[in-house]
Design a protein around this motif. Structure first.
Motif, short mmCIF file in Angstrom:
data_model
loop_
_atom_site.label_atom_id
_atom_site.label_comp_id
_atom_site.label_asym_id
_atom_site.label_seq_id
_atom_site.Cartn_x
_atom_site.Cartn_y
_atom_site.Cartn_z
N UNK A 90 3.58 -13.14 2.77
CA UNK A 90 3.19 -11.90 3.44
C UNK A 90 4.30 -11.42 4.35
N UNK A 91 4.59 -10.11 4.22
CA UNK A 91 5.58 -9.46 5.07
C UNK A 91 4.94 -8.16 5.56
N UNK A 92 4.56 -8.13 6.81
CA UNK A 92 3.88 -6.97 7.39
C UNK A 92 2.67 -6.59 6.55
N UNK A 93 2.70 -5.40 5.95
CA UNK A 93 1.54 -4.93 5.18
C UNK A 93 1.73 -5.14 3.68
N UNK A 94 2.73 -5.90 3.29
CA UNK A 94 3.02 -6.17 1.89
C UNK A 94 2.95 -7.67 1.62
N UNK A 147 -6.06 -11.24 0.30
CA UNK A 147 -5.20 -10.10 0.05
C UNK A 147 -5.74 -8.78 0.61
N UNK A 148 -6.95 -8.77 1.09
CA UNK A 148 -7.58 -7.52 1.53
C UNK A 148 -6.90 -6.89 2.74
N UNK A 149 -6.10 -7.63 3.47
CA UNK A 149 -5.44 -7.09 4.66
C UNK A 149 -4.14 -6.35 4.33
N UNK A 150 -3.71 -6.38 3.09
CA UNK A 150 -2.43 -5.79 2.70
C UNK A 150 -2.57 -4.33 2.30
N UNK A 151 -1.45 -3.62 2.35
CA UNK A 151 -1.38 -2.25 1.85
C UNK A 151 -0.78 -2.23 0.44
N UNK A 152 0.07 -3.22 0.16
CA UNK A 152 0.72 -3.32 -1.14
C UNK A 152 0.84 -4.78 -1.54
N UNK A 153 0.59 -5.05 -2.82
CA UNK A 153 0.67 -6.41 -3.35
C UNK A 153 1.52 -6.39 -4.61
N UNK A 185 -9.63 -0.25 -5.41
CA UNK A 185 -10.80 0.38 -4.80
C UNK A 185 -10.75 0.27 -3.28
N UNK A 186 -10.06 -0.72 -2.78
CA UNK A 186 -9.91 -0.92 -1.33
C UNK A 186 -8.68 -0.20 -0.79
N UNK A 187 -8.02 0.59 -1.65
CA UNK A 187 -6.86 1.36 -1.22
C UNK A 187 -5.56 0.58 -1.19
N UNK A 188 -5.52 -0.53 -1.89
CA UNK A 188 -4.33 -1.39 -1.91
C UNK A 188 -3.53 -1.09 -3.17
N UNK A 189 -2.24 -0.83 -3.01
CA UNK A 189 -1.36 -0.59 -4.16
C UNK A 189 -0.97 -1.94 -4.76
N UNK A 243 -2.91 1.75 -15.70
CA UNK A 243 -1.97 2.79 -15.29
C UNK A 243 -0.55 2.25 -15.34
N UNK A 244 0.36 3.08 -15.81
CA UNK A 244 1.75 2.66 -15.92
C UNK A 244 2.37 2.39 -14.55
N UNK A 245 1.83 3.01 -13.50
CA UNK A 245 2.38 2.82 -12.16
C UNK A 245 2.13 1.41 -11.62
N UNK A 246 1.31 0.62 -12.30
CA UNK A 246 1.06 -0.77 -11.88
C UNK A 246 2.23 -1.67 -12.28
#
Length: 107
Positions: free
Chosen positions: A8-12, A37-43, A70-74, A98-101
């Motif tokens: 974990x690094x900040x929100x990632x 992982x729910x505390x992250x913004x990006x995984x 669904x929890x807003x995590x990329x 999605x291709x962006x994954x």
């Protein structure tokens, strides 16, 4: 033997998997991974040391990514080995998730 680590690094967070992702592993990951992982913004899911994923692993991956999004995590899948990448694309995971994954060099 399958292992994973979370860096974990900040929100990632980078989740690095190692070994075969099969039915034995999915039960462990279902119980352990999501809540941490729910505390992250990006995984970033690093598959660099995964050489095999069976249907239960694919199912887990789909449900995990959908739950996190669904929890807003990329979520980004990275470092796919050619054999795993081939299975993911044969099963049309880019169309489903999605291709962006997938990292740009993976698509």
């Amino acid at each position: 033997m399958f292992t994973y680590s979370i860096n974990q690094m900040d929100s990632k967070s980078i989740v690095s998997f190692e070994g075969d992702m099969d039915i034995d592993v999915t039960e462990i990951l279902e119980d352990e991974l999501p809540s941490s992982l729910y505390v992250c913004k990006e995984i970033i899911l690093n598959f660099g040391k995964v050489s095999f994923v069976d249907s239960s692993g694919i199912g887990l991956l789909i449900s995990l990514i959908q739950d996190l999004r669904e929890r807003g995590i990329r979520v980004v899948i990275s470092h796919l080995k050619p054999d795993v990448k081939e299975v993911f694309f044969l099963l049309q995971l880019p169309e489903i998730l999605g291709y962006n994954v997938f990292e740009v060099d993976e698509v």
